[in-house]
Design an enzyme around this catalytic site. Structure first.
Site, PDB file in Angstrom:
ATOM      1  N   GLU A  47       4.574  -3.296 -10.032  1.00  0.00           N
ATOM      2  CA  GLU A  47       5.601  -3.864 -11.092  1.00  0.00           C
ATOM      3  C   GLU A  47       5.907  -5.375 -10.229  1.00  0.00           C
ATOM      4  O   GLU A  47       5.919  -6.420 -11.357  1.00  0.00           O
ATOM      5  CB  GLU A  47       6.921  -3.207 -10.861  1.00  0.00           C
ATOM      6  CG  GLU A  47       6.856  -1.721 -11.613  1.00  0.00           C
ATOM      7  CD  GLU A  47       6.491  -0.672 -10.501  1.00  0.00           C
ATOM      8  OE1 GLU A  47       5.897  -1.125  -9.605  1.00  0.00           O
ATOM      9  OE2 GLU A  47       6.952   0.405 -10.802  1.00  0.00           O
ATOM     10  N   ARG A 182     -14.987   9.534  -1.460  1.00  0.00           N
ATOM     11  CA  ARG A 182     -14.334   9.332  -0.063  1.00  0.00           C
ATOM     12  C   ARG A 182     -13.414   8.162  -0.062  1.00  0.00           C
ATOM     13  O   ARG A 182     -12.232   8.289   0.684  1.00  0.00           O
ATOM     14  CB  ARG A 182     -15.512   8.979   0.768  1.00  0.00           C
ATOM     15  CG  ARG A 182     -16.388  10.060   1.271  1.00  0.00           C
ATOM     16  CD  ARG A 182     -17.548   9.338   2.412  1.00  0.00           C
ATOM     17  NE  ARG A 182     -18.352  10.498   2.681  1.00  0.00           N
ATOM     18  CZ  ARG A 182     -19.348  10.135   3.296  1.00  0.00           C
ATOM     19  NH1 ARG A 182     -19.697   8.840   3.780  1.00  0.00           N
ATOM     20  NH2 ARG A 182     -20.317  11.084   3.766  1.00  0.00           N
TER      21      ARG A 182
HETATM   22  C1  AOF Z   1       6.394   1.908  -7.790  1.00  0.00           C
HETATM   23  N1  AOF Z   1       5.315   1.136  -8.183  1.00  0.00           N
HETATM   24  O1  AOF Z   1       3.115   0.470  -7.685  1.00  0.00           O
HETATM   25  C2  AOF Z   1       3.959   2.497  -6.379  1.00  0.00           C
HETATM   26  C3  AOF Z   1       5.120   3.359  -6.199  1.00  0.00           C
HETATM   27  O2  AOF Z   1       7.374   2.377   1.156  1.00  0.00           O
HETATM   28  P1  AOF Z   1       7.223   1.737  -0.192  1.00  0.00           P
HETATM   29  O3  AOF Z   1       8.207   0.812  -0.586  1.00  0.00           O
HETATM   30  O4  AOF Z   1       5.963   1.134  -0.500  1.00  0.00           O
HETATM   31  O5  AOF Z   1       7.521   2.785  -1.173  1.00  0.00           O
HETATM   32  C4  AOF Z   1       6.497   3.842  -1.173  1.00  0.00           C
HETATM   33  C5  AOF Z   1       6.844   4.724  -2.611  1.00  0.00           C
HETATM   34  O6  AOF Z   1       7.109   4.056  -3.740  1.00  0.00           O
HETATM   35  C6  AOF Z   1       5.940   5.888  -2.853  1.00  0.00           C
HETATM   36  O7  AOF Z   1       5.953   7.077  -2.100  1.00  0.00           O
HETATM   37  C7  AOF Z   1       6.259   6.173  -4.451  1.00  0.00           C
HETATM   38  O8  AOF Z   1       7.437   6.938  -4.422  1.00  0.00           O
HETATM   39  C8  AOF Z   1       6.463   4.965  -4.709  1.00  0.00           C
HETATM   40  N2  AOF Z   1       5.125   4.211  -5.323  1.00  0.00           N
HETATM   41  N3  AOF Z   1       6.476   2.752  -6.883  1.00  0.00           N
HETATM   42  O9  AOF Z   1       7.451   1.611  -8.513  1.00  0.00           O
HETATM   43  C9  AOF Z   1       4.263   1.257  -7.356  1.00  0.00           C
HETATM   44  N4  AOF Z   1       2.819   2.900  -5.747  1.00  0.00           N
HETATM   45 ZN    ZN Z   2       8.322   0.134  -6.408  1.00  0.00          ZN
END
Ligand code: AOF
Ligand code: ZN
Length: 365
Positions: A47, A182
């Protein structure tokens, strides 16, 4: 949403342990304003990348629609909450594929968006998003990774000659495809037998990636040679043993490995405990590439969720099979007791073909 899915796919090699997410911003007339994908661990989420992209193109996002393949996060993890960033940017409507199974989010992102006056729709592309991130869903909801076992066999199901020769049964396209699987894995798992016999690299080479998954070696008695080719600078090697001789352990640690001891009652590595430990190390998907013995042990213990099998147009006859440990209750006496699978896909990768088969019901979590 299709474009957001393409953005999510583009992140599948680099995003782990984060889920691979894509986000597309449009005006309410459907004009593209910006798009983004999840960046490497600790980097911005999809986002934020999409908002930055819109800003870089000189577009205002006030009143815009955000299409995102996962619920925008609401927590402060390694990065800040995406739901607030979207609301602050004036987004009027969020269309999200599926709720984030992370208990720190789990619907809170949607609630916060609604509380800020953003309209929320959930559902389009849910299946795609869950499949792309099945390991993340598994780790969050089952506390264990998704285990995918890869093997390459002749059409009669042989993975090697009787003397162990296995290079090469399948051709280029299939082997490159194997590297793509992988690349999306959180870890690659093999056994000490394979390391000793083949001295393989077990890394990602045939497809582009900016992340090498750690290599996990099941090695009950620490027989991995510290000179093995798996030890390359910058790559994590995690060895799991049932007993750790202090000298061998020290030598392997000098070579760059971390050594963990998990023994079961039979004096072998406790594989279920190993997998739970990998989940604690934030491994979502485990890609198994091992010999018939370790494959057999994983099958026998019911730890494999999905099979990724490549079949070559070759007939070997007498040779080694895919998995060779007796099942827990011995040879089946009724076909009704065979492990029921479901074919998820069958694809021709000339001259070979690939089957993805899933243990029935295993993805219900
Ligand atoms: C989103 N957008 O593109 C993704 C999300 O440690 P952080 O801040 O990077 O947060 C990781 C967590 O964020 C991950 O465990 C999942 O719950 C969420 N991933 N959320 O809004 C994203 N990749
Ligand atoms: Zn996020």
């Amino acid at each position: 949403m299709a474009l957001a899915q393409r953005c999510a796919l583009a992140a599948s090699h680099s995003a782990p342990p984060n889920p691979a997410v894509g986000c597309v911003l449009t005006s309410d007339e459907g004009e593209l304003l910006g798009m983004g994908s999840t960046q490497r661990t600790g980097g911005p989420h999809a986002e934020i990348m999409a908002l930055r992209d819109a800003a870089a193109r000189g577009h205002s996002t006030v009143g815009a629609i955000a299409y995102v393949t996962l619920e925008p996060c609401s927590h402060h993890g390694r990065t800040g909450p995406c739901c607030d960033a979207l609301a602050d940017a004036g987004i009027a409507r969020v269309v999200a594929s599926i709720a984030d199974p992370n208990p720190l989010v789990a619907g809170e992102g949607f609630r916060r968006l609604q509380a800020a006056g953003v309209e929320v729709e959930v559902g389009p592309g849910a299946e795609f998003s869950r499949e792309l991130n099945i390991g993340f869903f598994s780790r969050m909801l089952r506390r264990t990774p998704w285990v995918r076992l890869k093997a390459a066999a002749s059409i009669d199901g042989k993975t090697a000659l009787l003397d162990g020769t296995s290079q090469w049964i399948t051709s280029d396209a299939a082997r490159t495809d194997g590297h793509a699987w992988r690349a999306r894995a959180g870890a690659i798992l093999s056994g000490v037998g394979t390391i000793i016999e083949d001295d393989p690299l077990l890394d990602v080479r045939r497809v582009p990636t900016d992340r090498q998954p750690p290599l996990v070696v099941v090695d009950s008695r620490l027989q991995t040679p510290p000179s093995a080719r798996i030890f390359t600078p910058g790559r994590s090697v995690w060895i799991y043993a049932a007993e750790a001789d202090a000298k061998r352990k020290a030598a392997l640690e000098r070579a760059g490995a971390s050594v963990t001891v998990f023994a079961n009652a039979a004096g072998k590595v406790d594989l279920a405990a190993l997998l739970r430990d990998l989940a604690l190390r934030e491994v979502n998907e485990v890609h198994v590439e091992a010999g018939h013995k370790l494959n057999g042990s994983l099958m026998r213990e019911g730890l494999v969720d999905e099979l990724l099998f490549y079949f070559a147009p070759k007939f070997i006859g007498e040779g080694l099979g895919l998995a060779s440990q007796p099942m827990p209750h011995g040879a089946l006496t009724s076909l009704a007791n065979a492990l029921p699978l479901e074919f998820k896909s069958i694809e021709v990768l000339p001259p070979d073909f690939r089957v993805v088969a899933r243990v029935q019901g295993r993805d219900r979590f």
